[in-house]
Design an enzyme around this catalytic site. Structure first.
Site, PDB file in Angstrom:
ATOM      1  N   ARG A 130    -121.605  -3.197 -58.504  1.00 26.62           N
ATOM      2  CA  ARG A 130    -121.048  -1.823 -58.446  1.00 26.62           C
ATOM      3  C   ARG A 130    -122.119  -0.729 -58.519  1.00 26.62           C
ATOM      4  NH1 ARG A 130    -117.455  -4.574 -61.705  1.00 26.62           N
ATOM      5  NH2 ARG A 130    -115.552  -5.114 -60.590  1.00 26.62           N
ATOM      6  N   LYS A 135    -126.091   9.083 -47.762  1.00 23.91           N
ATOM      7  CA  LYS A 135    -125.127   8.415 -46.878  1.00 23.91           C
ATOM      8  C   LYS A 135    -125.690   7.042 -46.543  1.00 23.91           C
ATOM      9  CE  LYS A 135    -122.769  12.212 -44.522  1.00 23.91           C
ATOM     10  NZ  LYS A 135    -122.501  12.858 -43.221  1.00 23.91           N
ATOM     11  N   GLU A 164    -134.289  15.952 -34.815  1.00 19.19           N
ATOM     12  CA  GLU A 164    -133.616  16.257 -36.096  1.00 19.19           C
ATOM     13  C   GLU A 164    -134.356  17.365 -36.841  1.00 19.19           C
ATOM     14  OE1 GLU A 164    -130.696  15.065 -36.793  1.00 19.19           O
ATOM     15  OE2 GLU A 164    -130.514  13.146 -35.765  1.00 19.19           O
ATOM     16  N   LYS A 199    -132.326  19.927 -46.050  1.00 18.44           N
ATOM     17  CA  LYS A 199    -131.288  18.919 -46.292  1.00 18.44           C
ATOM     18  C   LYS A 199    -130.968  18.834 -47.783  1.00 18.44           C
ATOM     19  CE  LYS A 199    -129.170  14.716 -45.112  1.00 18.44           C
ATOM     20  NZ  LYS A 199    -129.080  13.532 -44.287  1.00 18.44           N
ATOM     21  N   GLU A 249    -119.705  16.193 -48.241  1.00 17.53           N
ATOM     22  CA  GLU A 249    -119.325  16.786 -46.954  1.00 17.53           C
ATOM     23  C   GLU A 249    -117.893  17.307 -46.948  1.00 17.53           C
ATOM     24  OE1 GLU A 249    -121.034  14.849 -43.432  1.00 17.53           O
ATOM     25  OE2 GLU A 249    -119.364  15.630 -42.273  1.00 17.53           O
ATOM     26  N   ARG A 293    -121.962  20.630 -45.441  1.00 17.67           N
ATOM     27  CA  ARG A 293    -122.780  19.515 -44.960  1.00 17.67           C
ATOM     28  C   ARG A 293    -122.457  19.166 -43.507  1.00 17.67           C
ATOM     29  NH1 ARG A 293    -124.670  14.015 -48.222  1.00 17.67           N
ATOM     30  NH2 ARG A 293    -125.820  13.144 -46.461  1.00 17.67           N
ATOM     31  N   ASN A 340    -124.208  18.208 -38.522  1.00 21.88           N
ATOM     32  CA  ASN A 340    -123.758  17.498 -37.315  1.00 21.88           C
ATOM     33  C   ASN A 340    -123.891  18.363 -36.064  1.00 21.88           C
ATOM     34  OD1 ASN A 340    -123.129  15.242 -38.819  1.00 21.88           O
ATOM     35  ND2 ASN A 340    -121.096  16.017 -39.317  1.00 21.88           N
ATOM     36  N   HIS A 390    -123.977  16.752 -32.692  1.00 28.37           N
ATOM     37  CA  HIS A 390    -123.674  15.328 -32.866  1.00 28.37           C
ATOM     38  C   HIS A 390    -122.406  14.868 -32.150  1.00 28.37           C
ATOM     39  CE1 HIS A 390    -127.031  15.339 -35.547  1.00 28.37           C
ATOM     40  NE2 HIS A 390    -126.826  14.092 -35.949  1.00 28.37           N
ATOM     41  N   HIS A 450    -122.892  11.800 -29.855  1.00 24.02           N
ATOM     42  CA  HIS A 450    -122.223  10.497 -29.994  1.00 24.02           C
ATOM     43  C   HIS A 450    -121.577  10.090 -28.673  1.00 24.02           C
ATOM     44  CE1 HIS A 450    -121.869  11.206 -34.609  1.00 24.02           C
ATOM     45  NE2 HIS A 450    -123.029  10.723 -34.263  1.00 24.02           N
ATOM     46  N   HIS A 453    -130.921   7.951 -30.534  1.00 24.17           N
ATOM     47  CA  HIS A 453    -130.041   8.910 -31.212  1.00 24.17           C
ATOM     48  C   HIS A 453    -130.600  10.340 -31.126  1.00 24.17           C
ATOM     49  CE1 HIS A 453    -127.270  10.480 -34.221  1.00 24.17           C
ATOM     50  NE2 HIS A 453    -128.303  10.942 -34.917  1.00 24.17           N
TER      51      HIS A 453
HETATM   52  P1  NAD Z   1    -134.753   2.357 -36.781  1.00 24.04           P
HETATM   53  O1  NAD Z   1    -134.605   2.130 -38.220  1.00 24.04           O
HETATM   54  O2  NAD Z   1    -134.135   1.374 -35.862  1.00 24.04           O
HETATM   55  O3  NAD Z   1    -136.316   2.471 -36.444  1.00 24.04           O
HETATM   56  C1  NAD Z   1    -136.707   2.664 -35.105  1.00 24.04           C
HETATM   57  C2  NAD Z   1    -137.739   1.592 -34.677  1.00 24.04           C
HETATM   58  O4  NAD Z   1    -139.014   1.905 -35.238  1.00 24.04           O
HETATM   59  C3  NAD Z   1    -137.413   0.200 -35.125  1.00 24.04           C
HETATM   60  O5  NAD Z   1    -137.803  -0.714 -34.136  1.00 24.04           O
HETATM   61  C4  NAD Z   1    -138.303   0.032 -36.364  1.00 24.04           C
HETATM   62  O6  NAD Z   1    -138.589  -1.309 -36.676  1.00 24.04           O
HETATM   63  C5  NAD Z   1    -139.533   0.770 -35.927  1.00 24.04           C
HETATM   64  N1  NAD Z   1    -140.376   1.305 -36.988  1.00 24.04           N
HETATM   65  C6  NAD Z   1    -139.960   1.931 -38.114  1.00 24.04           C
HETATM   66  N2  NAD Z   1    -141.010   2.441 -38.755  1.00 24.04           N
HETATM   67  C7  NAD Z   1    -142.115   2.122 -38.033  1.00 24.04           C
HETATM   68  C8  NAD Z   1    -143.488   2.392 -38.198  1.00 24.04           C
HETATM   69  N3  NAD Z   1    -143.954   3.155 -39.169  1.00 24.04           N
HETATM   70  N4  NAD Z   1    -144.349   1.890 -37.280  1.00 24.04           N
HETATM   71  C9  NAD Z   1    -143.882   1.161 -36.232  1.00 24.04           C
HETATM   72  N5  NAD Z   1    -142.582   0.907 -36.014  1.00 24.04           N
HETATM   73  C10 NAD Z   1    -141.711   1.391 -36.907  1.00 24.04           C
HETATM   74  O7  NAD Z   1    -134.205   3.785 -36.328  1.00 24.04           O
HETATM   75  P2  NAD Z   1    -134.217   5.232 -37.014  1.00 24.04           P
HETATM   76  O8  NAD Z   1    -134.226   6.173 -35.899  1.00 24.04           O
HETATM   77  O9  NAD Z   1    -135.240   5.329 -38.088  1.00 24.04           O
HETATM   78  O10 NAD Z   1    -132.791   5.269 -37.749  1.00 24.04           O
HETATM   79  C11 NAD Z   1    -131.582   5.182 -37.036  1.00 24.04           C
HETATM   80  C12 NAD Z   1    -130.487   4.825 -38.000  1.00 24.04           C
HETATM   81  O11 NAD Z   1    -130.379   5.857 -38.970  1.00 24.04           O
HETATM   82  C13 NAD Z   1    -129.119   4.686 -37.357  1.00 24.04           C
HETATM   83  O12 NAD Z   1    -128.524   3.510 -37.817  1.00 24.04           O
HETATM   84  C14 NAD Z   1    -128.355   5.909 -37.850  1.00 24.04           C
HETATM   85  O13 NAD Z   1    -126.973   5.656 -37.975  1.00 24.04           O
HETATM   86  C15 NAD Z   1    -129.007   6.133 -39.177  1.00 24.04           C
HETATM   87  N6  NAD Z   1    -128.903   7.516 -39.681  1.00 24.04           N
HETATM   88  C16 NAD Z   1    -128.440   7.697 -40.924  1.00 24.04           C
HETATM   89  C17 NAD Z   1    -128.345   8.967 -41.471  1.00 24.04           C
HETATM   90  C18 NAD Z   1    -127.887   9.141 -42.876  1.00 24.04           C
HETATM   91  O14 NAD Z   1    -127.670  10.293 -43.304  1.00 24.04           O
HETATM   92  N7  NAD Z   1    -127.777   8.092 -43.640  1.00 24.04           N
HETATM   93  C19 NAD Z   1    -128.757  10.076 -40.715  1.00 24.04           C
HETATM   94  C20 NAD Z   1    -129.238   9.862 -39.432  1.00 24.04           C
HETATM   95  C21 NAD Z   1    -129.313   8.569 -38.922  1.00 24.04           C
HETATM   96  N1  GLY Z   2    -127.071  13.070 -41.210  1.00 28.88           N
HETATM   97  C1  GLY Z   2    -126.007  13.927 -41.629  1.00 28.88           C
HETATM   98  C2  GLY Z   2    -125.791  13.939 -43.102  1.00 28.88           C
HETATM   99  O1  GLY Z   2    -126.551  13.371 -43.846  1.00 28.88           O
HETATM  100  O2  GLY Z   2    -124.837  14.526 -43.540  1.00 28.88           O
END
Ligand code: NAD
Ligand code: GLY
Length: 368
Positions: free
Chosen positions: A120, A142, A184, A226, A236, A240, A244, A247, A251, A264
């Protein structure tokens, strides 16, 4: 480069974000964030060979194990979460154990979700290694995984104890991923800080060249935005949602490309220009502001044109689905000009479609 620290101020779980180059070589802040003696380090097969050894060295003396998952969004699944829980079980992780997520947003979201559920809720630390993860996903709590039915459908709000953004890790990030993360960064200026957007315009060439001082400044200013928004609206229920901006369009574009053609951040870049152009069409903002946003995104190497396969009709259909609304009126994030985003309720779907029909069209979506 000076290490910068800011706080995400929450009533019961405030935490620091540290930003600097070479942070992984300083074990002290990480050790301070770890309460118990058991630690699971989660990463993937791309990032771990580059940086896991440095984190493991900082954990010397603790009972630590490392779990590596395959790379890719398709592994952000409940099956992967289950592997994390098995690794925690094998470690004998108690309630005072810590999970460290080392990687991009995929590893961070999944690690946070697994930590939220184990007994938990155990502590977790975010060590983001993509620009997107540094400025967005690692901050704000998130967490979640994808289902076949949709992205991030299962998740939890679960704040980390610490975010360590080591700018030096971006040196190995592929160029296209870096540019996508810049979308972003632009978003924060576009939605709430005209001065930051102007700073990006001035510094676009250096940012594109990944000048580390400029990138660190961009990460810091993004995280400040942020952190402030999350502090005011963690769950949110209002403000918050402004994060988006672009977005709902983005999407739809990602879905049309089946998550293969656009990253993305690239989809968000196009989506923000679409939202800005609609704002101008509805008389909320100047068309010149939308043009200014387009030029900045392009100067940072991002796409802004509507992919040919994204027909206005299909886009609107998907945007309705995204909003779970079958009505002719949608809720979108629009703006009153640079730095002034607002929630717009009841936007006419016919206006959205007409505006998309006028959006400059690319021959085909971006390819890797
Ligand atoms: P990702 O985690 O897939 O990383 C992108 C690529 O870069 C991958 O192949 C990874 O292995 C590689 N990589 C990462 N760091 C590296 C480094 N320093 N050197 C070389 N390669 C590296 O993608 P992302 O764009 O970081 O994240 C996308 C994800 O984030 C999605 O799942 C999305 O839903 C999520 N997201 C979440 C929030 C949130 O608020 N929680 C906000 C935006 C996006
Ligand atoms: N990425 C949008 C949020 O964190 O609310």
């Amino acid at each position: 480069m000076k290490v910068q620290e800011l706080t995400v101020a929450l009533a019961d779980r405030s935490y620091p974000i540290r930003i600097g180059a070479g942070l992984l070589s300083d074990p002290a802040p990480l050790r301070r964030a770890i309460g118990g003696r058991q630690v699971l380090l989660l990463s993937n097969t791309t990032v771990a060979p580059l940086y896991a050894a440095k984190v493991e060295a900082a954990l010397a003396g603790l009972r630590c194990s490392t779990l590596l998952l395959p790379d890719g969004e398709r592994h952000k699944s409940i099956e992967s979460a289950s592997l994390i829980w098995q690794a925690l079980a094998e470690l004998g992780a108690q309630r005072n154990a810590t999970l460290i997520a080392l990687g991009g947003g995929v590893i961070g979201d999944m690690g946070g979700f697994a930590a939220a559920c184990w007994m938990r809720g155990i502590d977790f630390v975010q060590i983001p290694t993509t620009l997107l993860a540094m400025v967005d996903s690692s901050v704000g709590g998130k967490t979640g995984v994808n289902l076949a039915q949709g992205k991030n459908l299962v998740g939890a709000f679960w704040q980390p104890r610490l975010v360590l953004a080591d700018i030096a890790t971006l040196r190995t990030l592929p160029e296209r991923e870096f540019r996508a993360g810049m979308a972003e960064v632009v978003k924060y200026g576009a939605l709430g800080d005209a001065e930051f957007l102007a700073w990006m315009e001035t510094n676009a060439p250096g940012l594109r060249q990944r000048d580390e001082d400029l990138v660190a400044e961009a990460v810091l200013r993004s995280c400040q935005h942020k952190a402030a928004i999350v502090a005011r609206d963690e769950r949110e229920s209002g403000e918050r949602a402004l994060l988006n901006f672009g977005h709902t369009y983005g999407h739809a574009l990602e879905t049309i490309g089946q998550y293969q053609t656009l990253l993305h951040g690239e989809a968000i870049a196009i989506g923000m220009v679409m939202a800005a152009r609609l704002s101008a069409r509805l008389g909320w903002a100047d068309a010149a502001d939308a043009e200014r946003l387009r030029q900045l995104l392009e100067s940072l190497g991002l796409p802004t044109a509507r992919p040919a396969e994204a027909s206005p009709q299909r886009m609107v259909e998907l945007m309705r689905l995204d909003k779970k609304s079958l009505s002719d009126r949608l809720r979108l994030i629009l703006w009153r000009g640079v730095g002034r985003a607002e929630i717009a309720d009841g936007v006419d779907a016919a206006e959205i479609e007409a505006c998309l029909a006028e959006h400059p069209c690319a021959r085909s979506a971006a390819k890797p």
